[in-house]
Enzyme design. Structure first.
Site, PDB file in Angstrom:
ATOM      1  N   ASP A  21      15.566 -13.437 -25.792  1.00  8.89           N
ATOM      2  CA  ASP A  21      15.880 -12.424 -26.794  1.00  8.89           C
ATOM      3  C   ASP A  21      17.382 -12.165 -26.826  1.00  8.89           C
ATOM      4  O   ASP A  21      18.047 -12.239 -25.797  1.00  8.89           O
ATOM      5  CB  ASP A  21      15.133 -11.121 -26.465  1.00  8.89           C
ATOM      6  CG  ASP A  21      15.088 -10.165 -27.637  1.00  8.89           C
ATOM      7  OD1 ASP A  21      15.352 -10.603 -28.778  1.00  8.89           O
ATOM      8  OD2 ASP A  21      14.797  -8.981 -27.423  1.00  8.89           O
ATOM      9  N   ASN A  69       7.505 -14.363 -36.122  1.00  6.15           N
ATOM     10  CA  ASN A  69       8.802 -14.875 -36.569  1.00  6.15           C
ATOM     11  C   ASN A  69       8.743 -15.517 -37.958  1.00  6.15           C
ATOM     12  O   ASN A  69       9.778 -15.673 -38.617  1.00  6.15           O
ATOM     13  CB  ASN A  69       9.359 -15.898 -35.571  1.00  6.15           C
ATOM     14  CG  ASN A  69       9.842 -15.279 -34.280  1.00  6.15           C
ATOM     15  OD1 ASN A  69       9.871 -15.928 -33.235  1.00  6.15           O
ATOM     16  ND2 ASN A  69      10.216 -14.004 -34.328  1.00  6.15           N
TER      17      ASN A  69
END
Length: 246
Positions: A21, A69
């Site tokens: 991340d 995503n």
């Protein structure tokens, strides 16, 4: 003394899972597009994979692309898919050099056909490597995986190939995408976020969670080794008390 020298190699986690991340924030800090962060994050993957190979980690699973995503801007999704293809093609030699087997979990059929073809080739080409298994979680979500496992078991019961009473944790785990690997003992998430984001929910029931403020493109072997040192300082009781362990 560095963190690598502090690691007790007799107590290594067999399986490490990583939520990568911070690529977007890192790129923004550099005044660049988000795609630049993803490209730079590839260097971190290479370094961490080599670090795992160096010290003897048997399984490394990285959350490369979640089902959520797909909801990102189309330009970013396309850039990620192109990066995935180019990286797979470019790194096969490196995987062989370090004797690493490539694996993938998730709804692979939802990926572009070029990704599927290159991924399949790389997995078959590295299938005999056995130092470490690198698993890419692609178009993956734990809820999707658990639902798929439930559907498979329901079909087996419907077809009289299994009785409901036979379904237990072991049987359920056998229907998951991670059936051929141990559950992760350590989960690392970068960028300071403190959540698991729909990643390996079943498998991480007893994983040790490690969160670091380091953004993924800045994460390197030494950060990995620091996480392992922290893991080795913890007491893993699995519901027992300390006296029972000692």
């Amino acid at each position: 003394m560095g963190f690598k020298e502090q690691i007790d190699t007799s107590r290594l986690p067999e399986h490490i899972a990583i939520i990568m991340d911070g690529n977007g924030r890192w790129a923004k800090n550099q005044g660049k597009f988000r795609s630049f962060g993803h490209e730079s994050g590839v260097l971190s993957i290479k370094d961490v994979v080599e670090g795992c190979s160096d010290i003897g980690i048997k399984y490394l699973t990285i959350y490369a692309f979640s089902t959520e995503n797909w909801n990102r801007p189309i330009d970013e999704v396309n850039a990620l898919m192109e990066l995935l293809i180019s990286t797979i093609n470019a790194e096969i030699a490196t995987l062989h050099k370090h004797n690493i087997r490539l694996n993938a979990i998730g709804d692979i059929a939802s990926l572009p056909q070029k990704c599927i073809d290159d991924l399949k080739f790389a997995m078959e080409d590295t299938a005999k490597n056995n130092t470490c298994t690198l698993t890419l979680a692609l178009s993956y979500s734990a809820k999707w995986e658990i639902l798929e496992a439930a559907r498979k078991l329901a079909l087996l019961v419907k077809e009289d190939k299994m009785k409901i009473e036979e379904i237990n944790e072991t049987v359920f785990s056998s229907q998951l995408t991670t059936v051929n690997m141990p559950d992760p003992e350590l989960m690392i998430r970068t960028s300071g976020e403190h959540r698991v984001s729909n990643f390996l929910l079943w498998q991480m029931a007893y994983s040790e969670l490690y969160f670091t403020e380091v953004l993924w493109p800045d994460f390197r072997k030494e950060d990995l080794f620091e996480a392992i040192v922290d893991y080795q300082k913890r007491e893993r009781r699995f519901g027992k008390i300390s006296e029972q362990l000692n």
